[in-house]
Structure formats: C-alpha cells, structure tokens
Design a protein around this motif. Structure first.
Motif, PDB file in Angstrom:
ATOM      1  N   UNK A 130       0.841  -1.105   0.001  1.00 21.32           N
ATOM      2  CA  UNK A 130       0.128   0.033  -0.051  1.00 21.32           C
ATOM      3  C   UNK A 130       0.755   1.349  -0.075  1.00 21.32           C
ATOM      4  N   UNK A 131       2.196   1.255  -0.101  1.00 28.82           N
ATOM      5  CA  UNK A 131       3.019   2.519   0.028  1.00 28.82           C
ATOM      6  C   UNK A 131       4.109   2.227  -1.092  1.00 28.82           C
ATOM      7  N   UNK A 132       4.848   3.293  -1.274  1.00 27.71           N
ATOM      8  CA  UNK A 132       5.894   3.215  -2.141  1.00 27.71           C
ATOM      9  C   UNK A 132       7.390   3.234  -1.438  1.00 27.71           C
ATOM     10  N   UNK A 133       7.417   2.877  -0.222  1.00 20.98           N
ATOM     11  CA  UNK A 133       8.264   2.722   0.724  1.00 20.98           C
ATOM     12  C   UNK A 133       9.281   1.675   0.052  1.00 20.98           C
ATOM     13  N   UNK A 134      10.562   2.212  -0.162  1.00 24.63           N
ATOM     14  CA  UNK A 134      11.527   1.344  -1.012  1.00 24.63           C
ATOM     15  C   UNK A 134      12.059   0.035   0.165  1.00 24.63           C
ATOM     16  N   UNK A 135      12.120  -1.084  -0.519  1.00 23.86           N
ATOM     17  CA  UNK A 135      12.639  -2.299   0.195  1.00 23.86           C
ATOM     18  C   UNK A 135      13.938  -2.113   1.134  1.00 23.86           C
ATOM     19  N   UNK A 136      14.759  -1.350   0.546  1.00 23.36           N
ATOM     20  CA  UNK A 136      16.029  -0.959   1.577  1.00 23.36           C
ATOM     21  C   UNK A 136      15.732  -0.390   2.818  1.00 23.36           C
ATOM     22  N   UNK A 137      14.604   0.538   2.963  1.00 21.52           N
ATOM     23  CA  UNK A 137      14.072   1.049   4.058  1.00 21.52           C
ATOM     24  C   UNK A 137      13.626   0.146   4.792  1.00 21.52           C
ATOM     25  N   UNK A 138      12.925  -0.913   4.476  1.00 17.49           N
ATOM     26  CA  UNK A 138      12.293  -1.756   5.294  1.00 17.49           C
ATOM     27  C   UNK A 138      13.365  -2.868   5.970  1.00 17.49           C
ATOM     28  N   UNK A 139      14.352  -2.905   5.064  1.00 20.98           N
ATOM     29  CA  UNK A 139      15.359  -3.869   5.784  1.00 20.98           C
ATOM     30  C   UNK A 139      16.068  -2.953   6.778  1.00 20.98           C
ATOM     31  N   UNK A 140      16.273  -1.702   6.641  1.00 19.24           N
ATOM     32  CA  UNK A 140      16.736  -0.946   7.632  1.00 19.24           C
ATOM     33  C   UNK A 140      15.685  -0.887   9.036  1.00 19.24           C
ATOM     34  N   UNK A 141      14.613  -0.851   8.856  1.00 20.28           N
ATOM     35  CA  UNK A 141      13.700  -0.749   9.928  1.00 20.28           C
ATOM     36  C   UNK A 141      13.639  -2.307  10.664  1.00 20.28           C
ATOM     37  N   UNK A 142      13.582  -3.089   9.769  1.00 16.14           N
ATOM     38  CA  UNK A 142      13.857  -4.457  10.356  1.00 16.14           C
ATOM     39  C   UNK A 142      14.859  -4.772  11.427  1.00 16.14           C
ATOM     40  N   UNK A 143      15.993  -4.107  11.065  1.00 17.34           N
ATOM     41  CA  UNK A 143      17.296  -4.165  12.045  1.00 17.34           C
ATOM     42  C   UNK A 143      17.045  -3.296  13.379  1.00 17.34           C
ATOM     43  N   UNK A 144      16.207  -2.257  13.177  1.00 21.03           N
ATOM     44  CA  UNK A 144      16.185  -1.232  14.133  1.00 21.03           C
ATOM     45  C   UNK A 144      15.015  -1.797  15.162  1.00 21.03           C
ATOM     46  N   UNK A 145      14.144  -2.593  14.627  1.00 20.79           N
ATOM     47  CA  UNK A 145      12.853  -3.292  15.275  1.00 20.79           C
ATOM     48  C   UNK A 145      13.684  -4.217  16.319  1.00 20.79           C
ATOM     49  N   UNK A 172       3.816 -16.070   6.960  1.00 20.65           N
ATOM     50  CA  UNK A 172       4.938 -16.259   7.796  1.00 20.65           C
ATOM     51  C   UNK A 172       6.128 -17.422   7.336  1.00 20.65           C
ATOM     52  N   UNK A 173       6.234 -17.324   6.107  1.00 21.12           N
ATOM     53  CA  UNK A 173       7.087 -18.457   5.583  1.00 21.12           C
ATOM     54  C   UNK A 173       8.478 -17.604   5.232  1.00 21.12           C
ATOM     55  N   UNK A 174       9.037 -17.111   6.258  1.00 17.80           N
ATOM     56  CA  UNK A 174      10.334 -16.387   6.122  1.00 17.80           C
ATOM     57  C   UNK A 174      11.318 -16.648   7.097  1.00 17.80           C
ATOM     58  N   UNK A 175      11.005 -17.384   8.393  1.00 21.86           N
ATOM     59  CA  UNK A 175      11.828 -17.861   9.246  1.00 21.86           C
ATOM     60  C   UNK A 175      11.601 -19.127   9.837  1.00 21.86           C
ATOM     61  N   UNK A 229      13.754 -12.426  13.416  1.00 20.03           N
ATOM     62  CA  UNK A 229      14.340 -10.959  13.170  1.00 20.03           C
ATOM     63  C   UNK A 229      15.661 -11.346  12.109  1.00 20.03           C
ATOM     64  N   UNK A 230      16.374 -12.565  12.126  1.00 17.05           N
ATOM     65  CA  UNK A 230      17.257 -12.846  11.164  1.00 17.05           C
ATOM     66  C   UNK A 230      16.261 -13.103   9.833  1.00 17.05           C
ATOM     67  N   UNK A 231      15.454 -13.946   9.926  1.00 16.16           N
ATOM     68  CA  UNK A 231      14.534 -14.247   8.699  1.00 16.16           C
ATOM     69  C   UNK A 231      13.985 -13.085   8.067  1.00 16.16           C
ATOM     70  N   UNK A 232      13.527 -12.010   8.950  1.00 17.52           N
ATOM     71  CA  UNK A 232      13.056 -10.615   8.294  1.00 17.52           C
ATOM     72  C   UNK A 232      13.981  -9.958   7.633  1.00 17.52           C
ATOM     73  N   UNK A 233      15.123 -10.047   8.230  1.00 12.59           N
ATOM     74  CA  UNK A 233      16.299  -9.129   7.504  1.00 12.59           C
ATOM     75  C   UNK A 233      17.077  -9.677   6.382  1.00 12.59           C
ATOM     76  N   UNK A 234      16.743 -11.027   6.343  1.00 13.71           N
ATOM     77  CA  UNK A 234      17.494 -12.028   5.156  1.00 13.71           C
ATOM     78  C   UNK A 234      16.281 -11.669   3.857  1.00 13.71           C
TER      79      UNK A 234
END
Length: 381
Positions: free
Chosen positions: A174-189, A317-320, A330-335
């Motif tokens: 629903x947004x145009x937030x770039x995927x690198x930003x979400x990768x950055x956000x995952x690490x901060x979470x 939920x098929x990422x960790x 968190x490792x699965x999310x960032x990967x």
C-alpha cells in the motif's frame, strides 16, 4: 486450521515446471506409474525414472531436458490418460508451499517461480481448499516441519510477531516505501527488544514513524556492488540462483568439471548464464554493466511482482523458522528484505540480453522467480 495467502492462481499449462525441475519420485510412485495400463492408450512405457546421485527422479528426455511424460510441450500425458491423481505428489503439489506456523495453523501460499503465480490471476487460493486438504492427508506427502519453536520467535509474543509482519506486508502493498528502508527498519526493530515490542499499543504507535524515518534515510540508495567484497558476494548469490535448473541432468565427472569452470567464470565476473539452461539470459556478463548504477533506469511499476512476493512471505509467515534454515524471526526478516540487492543484479542481467536501456517488469519477474525458488529452499543466500 488452514490459512491461505491473499493470492490468485490458475494453471496456464505452460509446461515450464515440466521442463525446469528434477522431480523426485518414491519407490511406491514408481510402482504405481509402472502398473498403469499404458497399452490401452497405445503407449509402451519403459522405465519411468532415472537415478541421479543415488536418488530417483522422473525420467527426462535426454535431448530436450523436459519430462518424458510431457506432450506437445504443455500437457502431461499421464494426466491426460489417467487423471491428475496418478501423478507424483511433487507434481500434484506444485506450486503450493505449506508451513506449519503455530500449533493450530498451517499456512498455504503459491510459489513465484511459477509464471502463472506471477500473474496473480485466476482463482483465489481458498478455492483450492479441498485439493489442499487432500494433499496434506496423502500418505506420500512429506511431513511438514514441527510448529514454530518459541525460541525462533526471539522473545516476541505471537500477537507482536503478527503485528510486525502484517504492518510490513501492508507497507509493501500500500505504500512506495523502498525495500532497503524496510530492511533498515527490521534491524532497528530488533534493537528495540522484545519487552518494548510486546507492548502492542506502543508497537502500533511507533511502527509508522519508524517506517517514515527509514524511508527518508534509505531514499536513493538503490546502488549495488560499490565494493569488491560486495560484488563477489552478489556474484556468488547470482551463481546459486542461476544453477536452479539443470535442464539436462548429468552427474558425470566431466559435467561437474564443466560446471565448476563455469561457476569460476561467473564468480570472476565472466561467463554466460545461458550455459546453465535455455531459460537463462544469453549475455556476456563481463560486458553487461551489472554494477554500473548510473547506467540503469527502471520503469515505474517494474517491481510490483517482487514486492508482492515479499508480502506473501510475510503474510504466510514463511520467512523464518522452518521456512528459513531454522533461523529466528528477526534474522529471517532481515534476510528476506536483503534480497533487494540480488534482485537488482538478476533483473539487470535479464535486461542486458534484450533491452539494456532499462529494467522493466519482465526482468524483475525473472529475478523474483529465481530468488523465491532459492530463498530458504536451497543453499543459504
């Protein structure tokens, strides 16, 4: 309880899955296929399998690399003569992907290495409930991994884990937030810690502001291969993706030596991907300008399929855990989010063959199919 991803899928009978993959076949399936009344349809079927590396696979045409049962390039002869239930469990289950998430739940999604899935057209997945339930109770169906171990949840409650996953899914769709930003956000979470994140009211309050801040910081960083170590790592990932299909299965010593030489060329920045299979681009990598970030442009909607692929992984939920080498949330999310770099590299590789002036959706669809096939299902990327 079965939970279906928000996807649409209807088989287009393109036959690509019958040409791409080595299909494992069990002893019981071999016996069942051999006993089918082939003589009634004028077909004297010889041995239906090959043994490669000590394992049995459906026989392939040695000239074309396609399944021996494929007819006219698109139809399964076995299915046409005797019905779909005669096929191997691998053939019947593809492109569905299952994961036992929590004690009371199995999620079902379809894989983006199927061209029909990339189109996101046809029936909603829930329309296949009857077929899925039959597959899951079939004695030949491989057992699903155990439910997610609480240790893989990194201290999060199920409610917090799902709130984070769903927020990131909506961010992709629903947004145009770039995927690198979400990768950055995952690490901060992860750095915030589970005590903070398990407070759902606070979590839902801070997620939008975290996304906004990460989007500003990540704006314009779609650059890859700025250092030699990064280029080497990206070439290695590209190599693992390109090796996804052996169209002409051959486990001989000579074949393995040729594969090693080809792999060495790729890792050193040379070679031609077409040598891995007829679906790969035919382009001299050394002249493809894969790491020339200023050269490449991109169509506005080119990354739609890739973003939807990540969103489906989050939703199902098929990422960790069992979906990613038993790694934590968190490792699965960032990967998952860090696939954006190899996605760009593979899309550029595909574009370099036919329209090197820029990346279009066709190029990203190619990259998405390779990455989704490999991520969590083959070697660790």
């Amino acid at each position: 309880m079965l939970r279906f991803a928000t996807q649409r899928y209807s088989c287009r009978q393109c036959g690509r899955c019958c040409r791409r993959f080595l299909v494992p076949v069990s002893r019981l399936e071999i016996e069942a296929i051999s006993k089918l009344p082939w003589e009634k349809c004028g077909d004297q079927r010889a041995r239906c399998y090959d043994v490669l590396g000590g394992a049995s696979y459906l026989k392939k045409n040695p000239q074309t690399g396609e399944c021996a049962f494929l007819e006219n390039g698109t139809q399964c002869r076995m299915h046409a003569a005797f019905g779909g239930k005669c096929k191997t469990i691998s053939c019947r289950a593809y492109p569905f992907e299952f994961m036992r998430t929590f004690d009371d739940e199995i999620t079902c999604a379809v894989r983006f290495d199927c061209p029909a899935v990339q189109q996101n057209a046809g029936e909603k997945l829930i329309a296949y409930r009857g077929d899925v339930e039959e597959l899951l109770t079939d004695p030949l169906m491989p057992s699903l991994a155990a439910p997610v171990n609480p240790l893989r949840m990194d201290g999060l409650t199920r409610q917090a884990l799902e709130a984070i996953s769903d927020f990131l899914k909506e961010s992709l769709l629903a947004t145009e937030v770039p995927v690198p930003a979400l990768a950055l956000m995952a690490g901060r979470l992860q750095k915030l810690g589970c005590t903070f994140l398990n407070d759902l009211e606070t979590l839902r309050t801070v997620l939008p502001s975290m996304r906004e801040k990460a989007a500003k910081e990540a704006a314009g960083i779609f650059e890859i291969g700025r250092t030699w170590p990064e280029r080497t790592q990206l070439r290695r990932t590209m190599l693992e993706c390109l090796k996804l299909d052996r169209q002409l299965p051959d486990f001989s010593l000579g074949f393995r030596i040729r594969q090693m030489a080809l792999a060495a060329g790729i890792l050193c920045g040379g070679g031609n991907p077409r040598k891995f299979g007829p679906e790969q681009p035919s382009v001299a990598i050394r002249r493809a300008k894969l790491f020339d970030n200023a050269f490449w442009k991109c169509e506005a909607d080119a990354w739609t399929t890739y973003r939807r692929c990540l969103a489906v992984r989050l939703e199902s939920r098929q990422f960790f855990a069992s979906a990613y080498y038993q790694k934590g949330f968190f490792e699965g999310l960032q990967a998952l989010f860090n696939t954006w770099k190899p996605a760009i590299l593979l899309a550029r590789l595909h574009a370099a063959e036919t329209h090197p002036e820029g990346i279009c959706r066709e190029d990203v669809d190619y990259a998405t199919g390779l990455l989704d096939h490999c991520h969590g299902r083959r070697v660790k990327l």
